[in-house]
Design a protein around this motif. Structure first.
Motif, PDB file in Angstrom:
ATOM      1  N   ARG A 119     -11.861  30.142  28.533  1.00 52.25           N
ATOM      2  CA  ARG A 119     -11.031  28.936  28.663  1.00 52.25           C
ATOM      3  C   ARG A 119     -11.453  28.135  29.894  1.00 52.25           C
ATOM      4  O   ARG A 119     -11.625  26.912  29.829  1.00 52.25           O
ATOM      5  N   ALA A 122     -14.732  26.345  29.344  1.00 55.31           N
ATOM      6  CA  ALA A 122     -14.601  25.132  28.540  1.00 55.31           C
ATOM      7  C   ALA A 122     -14.099  23.956  29.368  1.00 55.31           C
ATOM      8  O   ALA A 122     -14.387  22.796  29.067  1.00 55.31           O
ATOM      9  N   GLU A 123     -13.375  24.250  30.425  1.00 54.42           N
ATOM     10  CA  GLU A 123     -12.836  23.194  31.284  1.00 54.42           C
ATOM     11  C   GLU A 123     -13.821  22.757  32.358  1.00 54.42           C
ATOM     12  O   GLU A 123     -13.817  21.599  32.775  1.00 54.42           O
ATOM     13  N   SER A 171     -17.270  29.370  34.574  1.00 56.29           N
ATOM     14  CA  SER A 171     -15.860  29.208  34.957  1.00 56.29           C
ATOM     15  C   SER A 171     -15.723  28.480  36.288  1.00 56.29           C
ATOM     16  O   SER A 171     -14.686  27.891  36.584  1.00 56.29           O
ATOM     17  N   ILE A 215     -16.913  25.855  24.118  1.00 57.34           N
ATOM     18  CA  ILE A 215     -17.166  25.520  25.523  1.00 57.34           C
ATOM     19  C   ILE A 215     -17.884  24.178  25.614  1.00 57.34           C
ATOM     20  O   ILE A 215     -17.530  23.313  26.430  1.00 57.34           O
ATOM     21  N   ARG A 218     -15.607  21.302  25.051  1.00 59.07           N
ATOM     22  CA  ARG A 218     -14.482  21.257  26.001  1.00 59.07           C
ATOM     23  C   ARG A 218     -13.152  21.508  25.285  1.00 59.07           C
ATOM     24  O   ARG A 218     -12.204  20.743  25.397  1.00 59.07           O
ATOM     25  N   PRO A 220     -10.640  24.369  25.449  1.00 62.53           N
ATOM     26  CA  PRO A 220     -10.262  25.623  26.115  1.00 62.53           C
ATOM     27  C   PRO A 220      -9.569  26.628  25.207  1.00 62.53           C
ATOM     28  O   PRO A 220      -9.912  27.821  25.219  1.00 62.53           O
ATOM     29  N   GLN A 221      -8.572  26.176  24.414  1.00 65.32           N
ATOM     30  CA  GLN A 221      -7.862  27.116  23.559  1.00 65.32           C
ATOM     31  C   GLN A 221      -8.779  27.704  22.495  1.00 65.32           C
ATOM     32  O   GLN A 221      -8.760  28.907  22.213  1.00 65.32           O
TER      33      GLN A 221
END
Length: 272
Positions: A119, A122-123, A171, A215, A218, A220-221
């Motif tokens: 998650r 992805a952010e 991350s 990822i 973008r 996250p979930q």
């Protein structure tokens, strides 16, 4: 006069700490057991008592044993072992393959952490991070095209480990990035232990691709859910049923009537 030819060869002695760690990690000695006495270890390894004591002190410093006056060296409970110590994590990867208890602990850690890290990736992933993830994924795919499962000098398993390590790095959290480096041998342990058929490998690669795509996009979930799906595949390959049931906010199940098909995966995001 050249004395080299007539001089006796020096016998290479094993690293005593490594040899004892191997016996501990592979289960020859269980927590609560005592190692052989110092005098017996001296005889076994043909070294002095001070050399044995130095090796035992390494095991004390890494949490594997405790020294009890008048009794000897007792194996510590697993929770006392310093698994984040680079030397211990190296022992873990090298020697723990026959030890199912350690395999379960490593996998449980990954199951609790990796969806959250995916998650974050992805952010926060940068173009460089995405390239590292994609390169590792492509390496896995290319390696599977060869009979020896190698590509460009690396094995499929090595690319698999690199894939997960790249996600930790993406991350951009200092702690998670550092932990990935320390846990790299432990992750390799689980990856290498996952003996997979061609069908299962194909399924696993699709699950890895979903993580990568989430990822990259973008999401996250979706990245967290895809990471759970990868771990579900690994859990089945390792025979670790019962694990991966308590990951916050995500529950993943498989349709029992259609084993191993990609469409079998059903993810449900729990509210609140």
């Amino acid at each position: 006069m050249n004395m080299t030819a007539s001089s006796p060869k020096r016998r290479i002695r094993p690293d005593i700490a490594d040899a004892l760690a191997e016996s501990i990690f592979n289960g020859d000695y269980a927590p609560g057991d005592f190692l052989p006495r110092e005098v017996d270890l001296c005889e076994r390894f043909e070294v002095s008592r001070s050399t044995v004591r130095s090796a035992l002190q390494i095991l004390v410093a890494t949490g594997l044993i405790t020294r009890i006056s008048g009794q000897g060296s007792r194996i510590q409970p697993l929770e006392k072992w310093h698994l984040l110590d680079p030397r211990v994590s190296g022992w873990l990867a090298s020697y723990a393959k026959p030890n199912p208890a350690i395999q379960r602990e490593v996998f449980s850690f990954r199951a609790a952490v990796e969806p959250y890290v995916a998650r974050l990736a992805a952010e926060h992933a940068t173009a460089v991070d995405l390239l590292a993830i994609e390169t590792a994924y492509e390496g896995m795919i290319k390696a599977l095209e060869n009979e020896d499962r190698c590509y460009a000098g690396k094995t499929h398993d090595e690319y698999d480990v690199a894939f997960h390590e790249a996600i930790f790095t993406a991350s951009h959290n200092l702690v998670w990035a550092q932990i990935s480096h320390v846990l790299k041998p432990a992750i390799a342990l689980v990856v290498e232990r996952s003996n997979q058929s061609a069908k299962r490998l194909s399924d696993s690669m699709e699950r890895h691709r979903r993580v990568m795509e989430a990822i990259r996009l973008r999401q996250p979930q979706a990245a967290a859910e895809a990471a759970v799906a990868v771990l579900q595949r690994t859990r089945q390959d390792l025979g670790l049923e019962g694990l991966l049931r308590h990951i916050p906010a995500i529950e993943t199940t498989f349709d029992s009537h259609n084993d191993l098909d990609n469409n079998d995966l059903v993810t449900r995001t729990q509210e609140g």
